[in-house]
Structures are given as C-alpha cells and as structure tokens.
Motif scaffolding. Structure first.
Motif, PDB file in Angstrom:
ATOM      1  N   VAL A   1       0.836  -1.199   0.000  1.00 47.02           N
ATOM      2  CA  VAL A   1       0.000   0.000   0.000  1.00 47.02           C
ATOM      3  C   VAL A   1       0.870   1.248   0.000  1.00 47.02           C
TER       4      VAL A   1
ATOM      5  N   THR B   1      -5.878   4.062  -1.694  1.00 46.93           N
ATOM      6  CA  THR B   1      -5.012   2.956  -2.113  1.00 46.93           C
ATOM      7  C   THR B   1      -5.483   1.634  -1.514  1.00 46.93           C
ATOM      8  N   ILE B   2      -5.887   1.669  -0.252  1.00 50.28           N
ATOM      9  CA  ILE B   2      -6.397   0.450   0.385  1.00 50.28           C
ATOM     10  C   ILE B   2      -7.622  -0.077  -0.363  1.00 50.28           C
TER      11      ILE B   2
ATOM     12  N   TRP C   1      -6.843  -1.490  -3.906  1.00 52.41           N
ATOM     13  CA  TRP C   1      -5.942  -2.624  -3.967  1.00 52.41           C
ATOM     14  C   TRP C   1      -6.768  -3.916  -4.012  1.00 52.41           C
TER      15      TRP C   1
ATOM     16  N   THR D   1      -2.608  -3.292   7.330  1.00 52.26           N
ATOM     17  CA  THR D   1      -3.535  -2.322   6.760  1.00 52.26           C
ATOM     18  C   THR D   1      -4.707  -2.047   7.702  1.00 52.26           C
TER      19      THR D   1
END
Length: 345
Positions: free
Chosen positions: A19, A47-48, A51, A131
């Motif tokens: 990430v 981004t999380i 992904w 994360t």
C-alpha cells in the motif's frame, strides 16, 4: 519514498508495504492537489480500497459496507479537494502556473500516518503493522470531511476494530498477512546502516532556493565577522557547509543525509585543519599539539557536519512545508466552475 528496510524496521506486513509503495503513483496521478496530512490520509485510504481484496476489505464487507459506493464517494471527495488545490495554486503562483509537487512533504505526511498506525497496533497488542491498523489510524485521525464520509458508510472506529479482532479470533495462530521476509531486505550502505531516509539537500533545486542559500551564507559570515573570526575560520566554515550540502545530495543517492553529513564532516575538517592550520604552524608548534589536533578533528568534524547538515536540511524542510501548505480554499471563480468533471480514477 520509504525503502523496504525502513518499513521492515517498523514491523510492517507485506500488505501494508505494498500500500505504501503505491502512494507515490496515486499522488502523481492526482496532481495538482493540496498536499497536507488530511489529503495524504485520503490517498492512503484510496489505495487500500483500490488494492486487491485483502483481509481488511473482507472485514469491511462483513460489516455491510458498499465498497463501490465508498470508493466512488472518496474519489469525489479527493477530486473536490484537488479542484480547490488547483485554484489555490493558480492564485498563489499566477494564472496558468502550477507549483512543484513536493515528494519530501508526501514522505513526511505518510510517516505521520505510519506513526499513528504503530500506535493503533500497540493498542491492540499486535507485534506487527497491517492495513487494518492503518485504517483505524485514518478513521481516528480523519479531518471533518473524511470523518463525515466514512460515518455515512457505517465505518466507525469501534466497529472496524471489533470486526478485525473477531476475524483474528477465528484464526489466532498467525496474523492476516505475513511480515516481510528478512531475505528481501537489502542492507544499508556502508556507514549508513543505522540511518533512515530524511529530508536533505535535493539534487535539483531552483534559482530561488539558490538565492536563499546565498542569503543564509551572508548572514552566517556577518555573524562570524561580528565575533571576530579569523580568515582561516571563515574558509573552514564555508568549505564545511558547502561540502556537507553537496555530500547530502550526492552520497548514498541522497537517501541518507544524516550519515552523509557526519562522514563529510569527519573527513573534510581534518583535511582543512591540516592544510590551513597544522602545516603552516608546524615549525612553531610542538608535534604533540599538532598530532592531538589532528586526532581530535574527525570527532569534531563529525559533530559539526551533523550540525551543518541539520541546519541546511532544515531550510529545505521549511521550503517544502511552505510549498505544500497552499492557500485556504475560497469561492471558486468562473473558470474553476467551468472545468469538466474528471473521470473516476
């Protein structure tokens, strides 16, 4: 951006590393933007969500979160901030101009979020950073706009924490993502293995920064003149400061400015003392005094190099923060309203 060695030192699992490594490309795709801690947090959350389907996203789906709607609304929020950031940049730099994007400032804000991530991992008594800890940090530290967005989608701090703990309880033997293998971590360069990337003198900078550095030199020399420094001291200080600045930009690829400052100071000061002081005074001074001065000079040079490097890097840190600060958003003008809506990225 952060090397894998830095993220390994923070006990980041592979998912969090991937990430973080995507953030620069996400930020580059959205320039210009008002870069601050809030926008950096939004980029991390974006981004999380963009992904692959990870342990954390599964937890959010189990909470009934509509991932597509959340991603779409976050994209709208980021584009809204981008439009205000672009307008502020034009008002600050002139119509049609655009301020340079500051990568060091992006690193600075991402590092702040990683520090908050570590705090969340400590609260959960987890020996790694994942994360899930980053998401908890983003929720806890969100600005009002982002906090309102995640609240509308039913993402609360305690709900996410409970969902993560429940998922871990179903498979307590191992964390949801494996830590980075030590075999993929490259050793730091010789003499800089202890150091971590930090802000230093960049390899490229504009005329304005060059003029600022000349002004600081003038102030330094004026202070030395008031203190009655000899010409030899003037030369030693000038060469040391310039050498440390060049060393920060050149040595170790510019990634380890503290180590570069120490090594340049430890090598440069003894050479200066030998040429300017010891050699001319060899006939007058005793060999013991000259030898003692040369033996002590590397330690003194290392300390002075670190000090000079910190002062020099501090100037560039202030410049980066000033460039990244931007102007406070105001009412958009007609040109801003006429901009076409960007497609969802």
């Amino acid at each position: 951006m952060f090397s894998r060695q830095d993220l390994f030192a923070r006990r980041c699992v592979l998912g969090l590393v991937q990430v973080i490594e995507q953030v620069p490309s996400r930020a580059a795709a959205r320039m210009p933007q008002t870069l601050d801690a809030a926008s950096a947090g939004m980029l991390l959350l974006w981004t999380i969500l963009r992904w692959e389907r990870t342990f954390l996203l599964v937890c959010l789906e189990e909470l009934g979160v509509d991932m597509w709607a959340l991603t779409r609304d976050l994209d709208d929020l980021i584009r809204h901030r981008d439009s205000f950031g672009a307008a502020a940049d034009r008002r600050a730099a002139g119509r049609g101009a655009r301020l340079a994007f500051s990568w060091s400032a992006l690193d600075f804000y991402v590092a702040q979020w990683l520090d908050r991530t570590a705090q969340e991992a400590v609260k959960l008594n987890h020996p790694y950073l994942g994360t899930e800890h980053l998401l908890l940090a983003i929720i806890a530290g969100a600005d009002p706009e982002l906090a309102d967005l995640v609240a509308r989608h039913g993402i609360g701090y305690h709900r996410v924490k409970d969902a993560v703990l429940a998922a871990l309880a179903r498979s307590p033997a191992s964390p949801p993502e494996q830590p980075i293998a030590a075999t993929v971590i490259r050793e730091g360069p010789l003499g800089a293995g202890w150091d971590t990337p930090a802000i230093g003198v960049p390899r490229r900078f504009g005329l304005g920064i060059l003029m600022l550095m000349m002004t600081l030199f003038a102030i330094l020399f004026a202070a030395m003149q008031v203190l009655g420094a000899s010409p030899e001291i003037f030369i030693i200080v000038a060469v040391l400061v310039v050498g440390v600045g060049l060393g920060q930009a050149v040595l170790y690829g510019g990634k380890y400015p503290r180590a570069a400052s120490i090594w340049v100071g430890a090598c440069l000061l003894p050479a200066e003392i030998l040429v300017l002081i010891v050699h001319p005074a060899a006939e007058k001074g005793s060999p013991g005094e000259m030898a003692f001065l040369l033996i002590l000079s590397p330690l003194l040079g290392a300390g002075l190099g670190y000090l000079a490097g910190g002062l020099t890097a501090g100037v560039f840190l202030l410049i980066d923060k000033y460039q990244a600060r931007g102007c406070s958003p105001s009412e958009p003008d007609e040109e801003d309203n006429a901009q076409k809506e960007l497609p969802v990225r």
